[in-house]
Motif scaffolding. Structure first.
Motif, mmCIF file in Angstrom:
data_model
loop_
_atom_site.group_PDB
_atom_site.id
_atom_site.type_symbol
_atom_site.label_atom_id
_atom_site.label_comp_id
_atom_site.label_asym_id
_atom_site.label_seq_id
_atom_site.Cartn_x
_atom_site.Cartn_y
_atom_site.Cartn_z
ATOM 1 N N UNK A 133 24.170 26.084 -44.519
ATOM 2 C CA UNK A 133 25.593 26.337 -44.775
ATOM 3 C C UNK A 133 25.781 27.475 -45.757
ATOM 4 N N UNK A 134 24.946 27.545 -46.784
ATOM 5 C CA UNK A 134 25.050 28.617 -47.757
ATOM 6 C C UNK A 134 24.741 29.974 -47.152
ATOM 7 N N UNK A 135 23.731 30.028 -46.310
ATOM 8 C CA UNK A 135 23.403 31.293 -45.657
ATOM 9 C C UNK A 135 24.511 31.744 -44.708
ATOM 10 N N UNK A 136 25.190 30.802 -44.082
ATOM 11 C CA UNK A 136 26.344 31.168 -43.250
ATOM 12 C C UNK A 136 27.446 31.779 -44.097
ATOM 13 N N UNK A 137 27.709 31.171 -45.271
ATOM 14 C CA UNK A 137 28.744 31.698 -46.158
ATOM 15 C C UNK A 137 28.359 33.090 -46.666
ATOM 16 N N UNK A 138 27.107 33.260 -47.044
ATOM 17 C CA UNK A 138 26.657 34.565 -47.511
ATOM 18 C C UNK A 138 26.751 35.612 -46.412
ATOM 19 N N UNK A 177 18.517 36.493 -51.655
ATOM 20 C CA UNK A 177 19.571 37.503 -51.590
ATOM 21 C C UNK A 177 19.055 38.848 -51.097
ATOM 22 N N UNK A 178 17.738 39.019 -51.005
ATOM 23 C CA UNK A 178 17.194 40.247 -50.423
ATOM 24 C C UNK A 178 17.590 40.391 -48.957
ATOM 25 N N UNK A 179 17.948 39.285 -48.334
ATOM 26 C CA UNK A 179 18.415 39.322 -46.943
ATOM 27 C C UNK A 179 19.840 39.862 -46.837
ATOM 28 N N UNK A 180 20.510 40.035 -47.967
ATOM 29 C CA UNK A 180 21.917 40.427 -47.981
ATOM 30 C C UNK A 180 22.100 41.669 -48.861
ATOM 31 N N UNK A 181 21.726 42.833 -48.357
ATOM 32 C CA UNK A 181 21.755 44.041 -49.199
ATOM 33 C C UNK A 181 23.149 44.433 -49.667
ATOM 34 N N UNK A 182 24.169 44.207 -48.841
ATOM 35 C CA UNK A 182 25.534 44.554 -49.274
ATOM 36 C C UNK A 182 25.977 43.653 -50.423
ATOM 37 N N UNK A 183 25.622 42.379 -50.371
ATOM 38 C CA UNK A 183 25.925 41.466 -51.478
ATOM 39 C C UNK A 183 25.185 41.911 -52.733
#
Length: 201
Positions: A133-138, A177-183
């Motif tokens: 669920x957290x990864x979906x939100x991210x 969070x390395x999977x989410x560079x824009x974040x």
């Protein structure tokens, strides 16, 4: 002066400290916690019958709970709330998203891994569910932030403060969070805003 009743390492309490600091508003803090039972005592329940932090005592003596309601009240009439009606509605949308889709996964997973009192809740099923669920939100945030510097409109707002609080601590819940560079780029932008304070401050 505003009095903030808080548990210092709570992301929801940090949101309020960050906004007040960035507004340059003087405030004092009083430490209370659900972990030691102080939020269930009669004197605290008289301030907030839900028995949760953050709770603030405003300059006029009235009390207000719920972190995002506090953000909205304290940011009223400032640049932290978009003037454009649509951008303001998008800010509300992100505030609701934070409480309904983001916090129940990311903050909860962090809590059950960090606080010894919550360890019994760290079942494989619960950990897997909150991670998914957290990864979906991210991923929702990543899509927005890949195209824009900020979440609501073209400027830093309380939408960013609300989502920043637990996102920048997401690694403590096992999120990569390395999977989410824009974040990751957005986290650095928030940390570079004027009068920024860390969660430890």
């Amino acid at each position: 002066m505003i009095t903030l009743y808080e548990q210092h390492d709570s992301g929801n309490c940090y949101k309020v400290r960050l906004l007040l600091s960035q507004l340059g508003k003087p405030f004092e803090t009083v430490q209370v916690s659900s972990l030691d039972g102080s939020t269930r005592k009669d004197d605290f329940l008289a301030r907030n019958p839900i028995g949760k932090v953050p709770t603030v005592r405003l300059d006029d003596g009235r009390y207000l709970g719920e972190s995002n309601a506090i953000l909205l009240h304290c940011a009223e009439g400032t640049d932290f709330i978009p003037r454009d009606a649509y951008d303001r509605a998008k800010m509300y949308e992100w505030l609701f998203f934070e409480q309904y889709s983001h916090e129940p996964a990311i903050a909860v997973r962090r809590a059950i891994l960090v606080y010894p009192e919550r360890k019994a809740q760290a079942t494989p099923e619960r950990l897997a569910q909150t991670l998914e669920a957290g990864n979906r939100a991210l991923a929702v945030m990543e899509k927005r932030l890949a195209d824009s510097d900020w979440l609501a409109g073209n400027a830093y707002s309380i939408a960013d403060i609300a989502l920043y609080a637990y996102t920048h601590m997401a690694h403590l819940g096992g999120y990569d969070l390395a999977q989410f560079p824009a974040i990751s780029r957005w986290l650095k932008r928030v940390a570079a805003t004027p009068r920024y304070v860390t969660v430890e401050a």
